[in-house]
Design a protein around this motif. Structure first.
Motif, PDB file in Angstrom:
ATOM      1  N   LEU A   5       0.832  -1.206   0.000  1.00 51.39           N
ATOM      2  CA  LEU A   5       0.000   0.000   0.000  1.00 51.39           C
ATOM      3  C   LEU A   5       0.861   1.248   0.000  1.00 51.39           C
ATOM      4  CD1 LEU A   5      -3.080  -0.570   2.293  1.00 51.39           C
ATOM      5  CD2 LEU A   5      -3.037   0.143  -0.107  1.00 51.39           C
ATOM      6  N   THR A   6       1.686   1.338   1.026  1.00 47.72           N
ATOM      7  CA  THR A   6       2.555   2.500   1.109  1.00 47.72           C
ATOM      8  C   THR A   6       3.722   2.180   2.025  1.00 47.72           C
ATOM      9  OG1 THR A   6       2.702   4.767   1.875  1.00 47.72           O
ATOM     10  CG2 THR A   6       0.936   3.452   2.794  1.00 47.72           C
ATOM     11  N   GLY A   7       4.902   2.632   1.637  1.00 53.08           N
ATOM     12  CA  GLY A   7       6.119   2.282   2.372  1.00 53.08           C
ATOM     13  C   GLY A   7       6.165   2.823   3.777  1.00 53.08           C
ATOM     14  N   VAL A   8       5.595   3.990   3.979  1.00 48.74           N
ATOM     15  CA  VAL A   8       5.755   4.612   5.290  1.00 48.74           C
ATOM     16  C   VAL A   8       4.978   3.842   6.370  1.00 48.74           C
ATOM     17  CG1 VAL A   8       3.862   6.320   5.275  1.00 48.74           C
ATOM     18  CG2 VAL A   8       6.039   6.875   6.371  1.00 48.74           C
ATOM     19  N   LEU A   9       3.941   3.122   5.969  1.00 45.19           N
ATOM     20  CA  LEU A   9       3.209   2.321   6.958  1.00 45.19           C
ATOM     21  C   LEU A   9       4.070   1.164   7.472  1.00 45.19           C
ATOM     22  CD1 LEU A   9      -0.399   2.165   5.424  1.00 45.19           C
ATOM     23  CD2 LEU A   9       0.463   3.682   7.208  1.00 45.19           C
ATOM     24  N   GLU A  10       5.085   0.835   6.712  1.00 45.84           N
ATOM     25  CA  GLU A  10       5.977  -0.251   7.141  1.00 45.84           C
ATOM     26  C   GLU A  10       7.132   0.252   8.001  1.00 45.84           C
ATOM     27  OE1 GLU A  10       7.207  -1.854   3.440  1.00 45.84           O
ATOM     28  OE2 GLU A  10       5.155  -2.395   2.881  1.00 45.84           O
ATOM     29  N   LEU A  11       7.113   1.528   8.300  1.00 46.23           N
ATOM     30  CA  LEU A  11       8.223   2.110   9.057  1.00 46.23           C
ATOM     31  C   LEU A  11       8.457   1.403  10.399  1.00 46.23           C
ATOM     32  CD1 LEU A  11      10.280   4.302   8.554  1.00 46.23           C
ATOM     33  CD2 LEU A  11       8.705   5.956   9.560  1.00 46.23           C
ATOM     34  N   PRO A  12       7.421   1.139  11.194  1.00 48.24           N
ATOM     35  CA  PRO A  12       7.668   0.440  12.462  1.00 48.24           C
ATOM     36  C   PRO A  12       8.314  -0.931  12.242  1.00 48.24           C
ATOM     37  CG  PRO A  12       5.478   1.406  12.456  1.00 48.24           C
ATOM     38  CD  PRO A  12       6.005   1.543  11.057  1.00 48.24           C
ATOM     39  N   ALA A  13       7.899  -1.626  11.182  1.00 55.14           N
ATOM     40  CA  ALA A  13       8.497  -2.934  10.894  1.00 55.14           C
ATOM     41  C   ALA A  13       9.957  -2.785  10.474  1.00 55.14           C
ATOM     42  CB  ALA A  13       7.699  -3.639   9.798  1.00 55.14           C
ATOM     43  N   ARG A  14      10.229  -1.765   9.690  1.00 55.07           N
ATOM     44  CA  ARG A  14      11.618  -1.539   9.266  1.00 55.07           C
ATOM     45  C   ARG A  14      12.500  -1.207  10.461  1.00 55.07           C
ATOM     46  NH1 ARG A  14      12.273  -0.031   3.412  1.00 55.07           N
ATOM     47  NH2 ARG A  14      10.178   0.098   2.539  1.00 55.07           N
ATOM     48  N   LEU A  15      11.957  -0.433  11.405  1.00 53.25           N
ATOM     49  CA  LEU A  15      12.717  -0.090  12.613  1.00 53.25           C
ATOM     50  C   LEU A  15      12.974  -1.334  13.443  1.00 53.25           C
ATOM     51  CD1 LEU A  15      11.017   3.232  13.711  1.00 53.25           C
ATOM     52  CD2 LEU A  15      13.475   2.897  13.384  1.00 53.25           C
ATOM     53  N   ALA A  16      11.950  -2.168  13.560  1.00 53.15           N
ATOM     54  CA  ALA A  16      12.072  -3.375  14.370  1.00 53.15           C
ATOM     55  C   ALA A  16      13.114  -4.321  13.794  1.00 53.15           C
ATOM     56  CB  ALA A  16      10.713  -4.066  14.468  1.00 53.15           C
ATOM     57  N   ALA A  17      13.351  -4.213  12.486  1.00 56.88           N
ATOM     58  CA  ALA A  17      14.313  -5.107  11.833  1.00 56.88           C
ATOM     59  C   ALA A  17      15.752  -4.638  12.018  1.00 56.88           C
ATOM     60  CB  ALA A  17      13.981  -5.218  10.338  1.00 56.88           C
ATOM     61  N   LEU A  18      15.941  -3.414  12.516  1.00 58.71           N
ATOM     62  CA  LEU A  18      17.305  -2.915  12.735  1.00 58.71           C
ATOM     63  C   LEU A  18      17.913  -3.585  13.962  1.00 58.71           C
ATOM     64  CD1 LEU A  18      16.901   0.945  12.182  1.00 58.71           C
ATOM     65  CD2 LEU A  18      17.669  -0.771  10.524  1.00 58.71           C
ATOM     66  N   ASN A  19      19.230  -3.722  13.934  1.00 54.66           N
ATOM     67  CA  ASN A  19      19.918  -4.353  15.066  1.00 54.66           C
ATOM     68  C   ASN A  19      20.976  -3.438  15.658  1.00 54.66           C
ATOM     69  OD1 ASN A  19      18.621  -6.934  14.794  1.00 54.66           O
ATOM     70  ND2 ASN A  19      19.857  -7.192  12.933  1.00 54.66           N
ATOM     71  N   TYR A  30      14.328   9.039  17.108  1.00 46.47           N
ATOM     72  CA  TYR A  30      12.967   9.104  16.586  1.00 46.47           C
ATOM     73  C   TYR A  30      11.988   8.272  17.398  1.00 46.47           C
ATOM     74  CZ  TYR A  30      14.916  11.376  12.489  1.00 46.47           C
ATOM     75  OH  TYR A  30      15.552  12.264  11.670  1.00 46.47           O
ATOM     76  N   GLU A  31      10.810   8.868  17.592  1.00 44.91           N
ATOM     77  CA  GLU A  31       9.682   8.111  18.125  1.00 44.91           C
ATOM     78  C   GLU A  31       8.760   7.829  16.944  1.00 44.91           C
ATOM     79  OE1 GLU A  31       7.325  10.290  20.981  1.00 44.91           O
ATOM     80  OE2 GLU A  31       5.812   8.712  21.040  1.00 44.91           O
ATOM     81  N   VAL A  32       8.456   6.563  16.711  1.00 43.10           N
ATOM     82  CA  VAL A  32       7.573   6.194  15.598  1.00 43.10           C
ATOM     83  C   VAL A  32       6.403   5.405  16.158  1.00 43.10           C
ATOM     84  CG1 VAL A  32       7.387   4.911  13.433  1.00 43.10           C
ATOM     85  CG2 VAL A  32       9.508   6.120  13.976  1.00 43.10           C
ATOM     86  N   ARG A  33       5.220   5.878  15.904  1.00 49.75           N
ATOM     87  CA  ARG A  33       4.022   5.196  16.404  1.00 49.75           C
ATOM     88  C   ARG A  33       3.033   4.986  15.274  1.00 49.75           C
ATOM     89  NH1 ARG A  33       2.603   5.337  21.601  1.00 49.75           N
ATOM     90  NH2 ARG A  33       0.466   5.924  21.135  1.00 49.75           N
ATOM     91  N   LEU A  34       2.495   3.778  15.225  1.00 54.24           N
ATOM     92  CA  LEU A  34       1.462   3.441  14.251  1.00 54.24           C
ATOM     93  C   LEU A  34       0.141   3.454  15.009  1.00 54.24           C
ATOM     94  CD1 LEU A  34       1.826   2.155  11.235  1.00 54.24           C
ATOM     95  CD2 LEU A  34       1.015   0.095  12.353  1.00 54.24           C
ATOM     96  N   VAL A  35      -0.781   4.296  14.571  1.00 52.22           N
ATOM     97  CA  VAL A  35      -2.078   4.326  15.249  1.00 52.22           C
ATOM     98  C   VAL A  35      -3.179   4.061  14.234  1.00 52.22           C
ATOM     99  CG1 VAL A  35      -1.289   5.937  17.032  1.00 52.22           C
ATOM    100  CG2 VAL A  35      -2.388   6.826  14.975  1.00 52.22           C
ATOM    101  N   SER A  36      -4.295   3.519  14.723  1.00 51.78           N
ATOM    102  CA  SER A  36      -5.386   3.286  13.782  1.00 51.78           C
ATOM    103  C   SER A  36      -6.634   4.011  14.238  1.00 51.78           C
ATOM    104  CB  SER A  36      -5.642   1.793  13.615  1.00 51.78           C
ATOM    105  OG  SER A  36      -5.567   1.147  14.857  1.00 51.78           O
ATOM    106  N   GLY A  37      -7.412   4.437  13.255  1.00 51.21           N
ATOM    107  CA  GLY A  37      -8.683   5.098  13.510  1.00 51.21           C
ATOM    108  C   GLY A  37      -9.770   4.364  12.749  1.00 51.21           C
ATOM    109  N   HIS A  38     -10.977   4.443  13.257  1.00 55.23           N
ATOM    110  CA  HIS A  38     -12.073   3.691  12.639  1.00 55.23           C
ATOM    111  C   HIS A  38     -13.291   4.586  12.437  1.00 55.23           C
ATOM    112  CE1 HIS A  38      -9.624   0.196  13.502  1.00 55.23           C
ATOM    113  NE2 HIS A  38      -9.431   0.728  14.692  1.00 55.23           N
ATOM    114  N   THR A  39     -13.964   4.412  11.322  1.00 56.82           N
ATOM    115  CA  THR A  39     -15.171   5.176  11.045  1.00 56.82           C
ATOM    116  C   THR A  39     -16.315   4.215  10.724  1.00 56.82           C
ATOM    117  OG1 THR A  39     -14.916   5.355   8.641  1.00 56.82           O
ATOM    118  CG2 THR A  39     -13.713   6.968   9.977  1.00 56.82           C
ATOM    119  N   VAL A  40     -17.515   4.722  10.826  1.00 55.97           N
ATOM    120  CA  VAL A  40     -18.707   3.921  10.512  1.00 55.97           C
ATOM    121  C   VAL A  40     -19.471   4.626   9.387  1.00 55.97           C
ATOM    122  CG1 VAL A  40     -20.780   2.822  11.447  1.00 55.97           C
ATOM    123  CG2 VAL A  40     -18.794   3.221  12.943  1.00 55.97           C
TER     124      VAL A  40
END
Ligand SMILES: [Zn+2]
Length: 359
Positions: A5-19, A30-40
């Motif tokens: 979908l988009t690379g930036v959404l994978e940023l937390p995963a890319r960070l987690a892969a660093l050693n 950097y502080e990186v947080r993935l948050v989700s919002g929901h609509t009806v």
């Protein structure tokens, strides 16, 4: 796995892969947080949502990536759906080229009679000539008028000469006013970027006292950091695949905390000059790619560099250019709202798409 979908959404995963050190450095800066919002969404709205945003599901469940530079407190909310928002009043029939050529013959087309001169005269480059800004914002404030009317008709030589002529102007102005050492080169391209004159031009300012506020902010942040801030910021971006290394130690960075859409940083080496051929050529390459490959027509550019003299304490600040896309000139709503001025900038574009387009 589905479509990326988009690379930036994978940023937390890319960070987690660093050693090791890379991970530590990224977490420190950097502080990186993935948050989700929901609509009806009501059923009546579903067809419109599907057409506008690609699918109803994309509106029902949304993801936002929040990135904060812990040292500079620059931060961005990456909200990929925002770039798909419908814009009321978009005038697709307006043609930029026609609008640009309609004002040919403006005062900047004959700068020697169309702009005031500085008290010391004008600096003439190969493609650019200086004039004094008719409405000054500091004791020394020049316009750098391009030899061609169309602001998007620049080439490598235009950009290289702009850096050279701007710097020569600053050195010349400083001769009469030795306290004025804070040199800032800016380029607002077209009206979305705040330009009142269409004809291709940049501006140069030379101030005394503290450096221009945003530049001084960076110096202070770097001075207060236990490490080399700029070098570490580059290293984090590199480890996350957001840099392009160019000749002469110059690095192009798709910024993790862009001020607005598609922000790039072009960073030279500490102690270097913006007029050094590797940096000047890299800027030309970047701007041409921004225009031709990314399709940007309206942008803000600023050259940040240490003061021209009395630069103690600025050793860790290399010459750098910040460059940001201000959007389609045919669109009426401003891209800058209350969030950008008083909250955290919201960005719809993806730094991974940007860096890929410029490789
Ligand atoms: Zn003109």
């Amino acid at each position: 796995m589905g479509v990326r979908l988009t690379g930036v959404l994978e940023l937390p995963a890319r960070l987690a892969a660093l050693n090791g050190a890379a991970r530590e450095r990224a977490d420190r800066l950097y502080e990186v947080r993935l948050v989700s919002g929901h609509t009806v969404p009501p059923p009546e709205l579903e067809p419109w949502l599907a057409t506008t945003f690609g699918s109803v599901a994309a509106v029902r469940d949304q993801t936002v990536v929040k990135v904060t530079n812990r040292v500079t407190l620059e931060a961005t909310l990456f909200a990929p759906l925002r770039s798909r928002r419908p814009i009321d009043g978009a005038k697709h029939g307006r043609h930029l080229a026609r609008e640009i050529s309609a004002v040919e013959g403006d005062p900047f087309c004959h700068p020697e009679t169309g702009t005031p001169a500085d008290t010391f005269g004008r600096v003439r480059g190969t493609r650019v000539i200086t004039g004094a800004n008719a409405a000054m914002a500091d004791a020394h404030h020049a316009v750098l008028v391009f030899d061609v009317h169309d602001p998007l008709a620049f080439d490598t030589e235009t950009v290289v000469d702009l850096l050279r002529t701007g710097r020569e102007w600053a050195e010349r102005a400083r001769r009469d006013d030795p306290d004025a050492v804070n040199y800032l080169l800016i380029w607002n391209c077209l009206w979305r970027a705040g330009s009142s004159i269409i004809h291709g031009h940049a501006q140069a300012l030379l101030g005394s006292g503290s450096h221009y506020a945003a530049v001084e902010r960076l110096r202070r942040d770097a001075a207060g950091y236990d490490g080399d801030l700029i070098e570490e910021m580059i290293a984090v971006h590199r480890s996350l695949g957001l840099t392009i290394d160019l000749p002469g130690g110059v690095v192009l960075v798709a910024h993790l905390t862009p001020r607005k859409e598609r922000e790039l940083l072009l960073i030279g080496s500490p102690g270097g000059e913006e007029t050094d051929p590797p940096f000047a050529d890299a800027l030309a390459r970047t701007l041409i790619g921004y225009r031709d490959r990314v399709g940007v027509t309206s942008f803000n550019l600023a050259l940040w560099r240490p003061p021209l003299a009395n630069a103690e304490g600025w050793e860790a600040i290399p010459p750098m250019v910040r460059l940001v896309d201000r959007g389609d000139p045919s669109i009426r709503p401003s891209d800058i709202g209350a969030m950008e001025l008083y909250g955290t900038p919201i960005v719809g574009s993806d730094p991974y798409d940007l860096i890929e387009a410029l490789r």
